[in-house]
Write an enzyme that holds these catalytic residues in place. Structure first.
Site, short mmCIF file in Angstrom:
data_model
loop_
_atom_site.label_atom_id
_atom_site.label_comp_id
_atom_site.label_asym_id
_atom_site.label_seq_id
_atom_site.Cartn_x
_atom_site.Cartn_y
_atom_site.Cartn_z
N HIS A 40 32.77 18.46 -27.96
CA HIS A 40 32.46 19.86 -28.24
C HIS A 40 32.71 20.72 -27.01
O HIS A 40 31.79 21.36 -26.47
CB HIS A 40 31.01 19.98 -28.72
CG HIS A 40 30.81 19.47 -30.10
ND1 HIS A 40 29.60 19.02 -30.58
CD2 HIS A 40 31.68 19.34 -31.14
CE1 HIS A 40 29.74 18.63 -31.84
NE2 HIS A 40 30.98 18.82 -32.19
N HIS A 73 30.78 10.50 -31.31
CA HIS A 73 29.74 10.78 -32.31
C HIS A 73 29.63 9.68 -33.36
O HIS A 73 28.60 9.55 -34.04
CB HIS A 73 30.04 12.09 -33.04
CG HIS A 73 30.04 13.29 -32.16
ND1 HIS A 73 31.16 14.06 -31.95
CD2 HIS A 73 29.06 13.85 -31.42
CE1 HIS A 73 30.86 15.05 -31.12
NE2 HIS A 73 29.60 14.94 -30.78
N GLU A 125 27.31 13.44 -35.51
CA GLU A 125 26.57 12.20 -35.22
C GLU A 125 25.61 11.87 -36.34
O GLU A 125 25.51 10.71 -36.76
CB GLU A 125 25.80 12.33 -33.90
CG GLU A 125 25.01 11.06 -33.55
CD GLU A 125 24.11 11.24 -32.34
OE1 GLU A 125 22.94 10.83 -32.41
OE2 GLU A 125 24.58 11.79 -31.32
N THR A 161 20.78 11.38 -30.73
CA THR A 161 20.72 10.95 -29.34
C THR A 161 20.54 12.11 -28.36
O THR A 161 20.01 11.91 -27.26
CB THR A 161 22.00 10.19 -28.95
OG1 THR A 161 23.14 11.02 -29.19
CG2 THR A 161 22.13 8.89 -29.73
N SER A 217 28.46 23.23 -28.79
CA SER A 217 27.82 22.00 -28.30
C SER A 217 26.33 22.03 -28.56
O SER A 217 25.59 22.86 -28.01
CB SER A 217 28.09 21.84 -26.80
OG SER A 217 27.25 20.84 -26.24
#
Length: 279
Positions: A40, A73, A125, A161, A217
């Protein structure tokens, strides 16, 4: 002006691994594409494209003879199955931490038990993690979402995460009040936690906080949220040109951190711009 740069700012292990592999493919003239933007950060994605590694939105856009790079991801099992069925070579750059969550979800839900993922529903993700579940999946980004959800009596809960630890604990508290048999796995990446903790400490001492990272992001946005809790003059910038003018004074203490998808060269450019503007 006193300028401090966070030790944990910038690329995490998983992103660095994926980017290094992609540039290695470019150096070897291997015809590769990434499934979705590799990271990103538009500037680093552009560098990859200039090196010959472009991104595609779907496997339908992969040409014969091309290899697909799976970004950090991760993806759903269906993506691997499609690549195998079509004979598309794969370079799997799924972050090991994300791959571990895939394993946890797959093994826990093999008999159809539910999985709860704390994170942003549209983040790649999260989409990938959800695909490894055999039973029902609940994606809860906030405490309010957890309180409103009709949750089962038994479930596994994992976290994106890059989630802020305090956000996870807040949502988890609401989940605990509704799920009788709950298995909790703390899956926030250690590097993410260190970066967030460092950003918290820096922003507590700084007059101006600069967070460098792509506007798309997720973890950079979370860093900005963390910093703004302690520093009124906290700004997210994507490029050196985004550094706000007239807000940094000669006597200010300025601190810089960066998201996990921010390359070191961009971080250095932002630092140089701040130092130049201060002269």
């Amino acid at each position: 002006m006193k300028l401090t740069i966070g030790e944990h700012a910038g690329f995490c292990f998983g992103v660095r691994r994926a980017v290094d592999k992609a540039f290695s493919c470019a150096d070897e003239k291997l015809p590769c594409v990434t499934l979705g933007p590799l990271i990103h950060n538009p500037q680093e994605v552009e560098r990859l494209e200039n090196a010959g590694v472009r991104s595609v939105d779907s496997l339908d856009q992969v040409l014969e003879g091309q290899t697909v790079i799976i970004r950090s991801h991760g993806v759903t099992p269906g993506v691997y199955a499609q690549c195998e069925a079509r004979g598309i070579p794969v370079i799997d750059c799924t972050c090991p931490h994300v791959a571990h969550i895939h394993q946890l979800v797959r093994e826990y839900s093999q008999d159809g038990d539910a999985v709860i993922i704390v994170g942003e529903p549209d983040h790649p993700e999260i989409v990938g993690i959800a695909g490894w579940a055999h039973g029902e999946v609940f994606i809860l980004p906030t405490r309010e979402a957890a309180e409103a959800a009709q949750l089962p009596a038994r479930a596994l809960v994992v976290a994106q995460t890059t989630l802020r630890r305090d956000r996870f604990e807040e949502v988890l508290a609401a989940i605990r009040g509704k799920v009788r048999d709950l298995t909790v796995r703390m899956t926030i990446c250690a590097a993410t936690s260190k970066r967030q903790q460092e950003a918290e400490a820096l922003s507590h001492e700084a007059d101006v906080m600069i967070i460098v990272g792509g506007r798309n992001s997720s973890n950079t946005k979370k860093l900005l949220e963390t910093c703004r809790l302690r520093c009124e003059r906290a700004y997210q910038v994507e490029t050196p040109e985004d550094v706000p003018q007239g807000v940094i004074h000669e006597t200010d203490r300025v601190a810089i951190t960066a998201g996990a998808s921010t390359p070191q060269w961009l971080l250095e450019q932002v630092r140089s711009r701040i130092e130049s503007d201060a002269k």
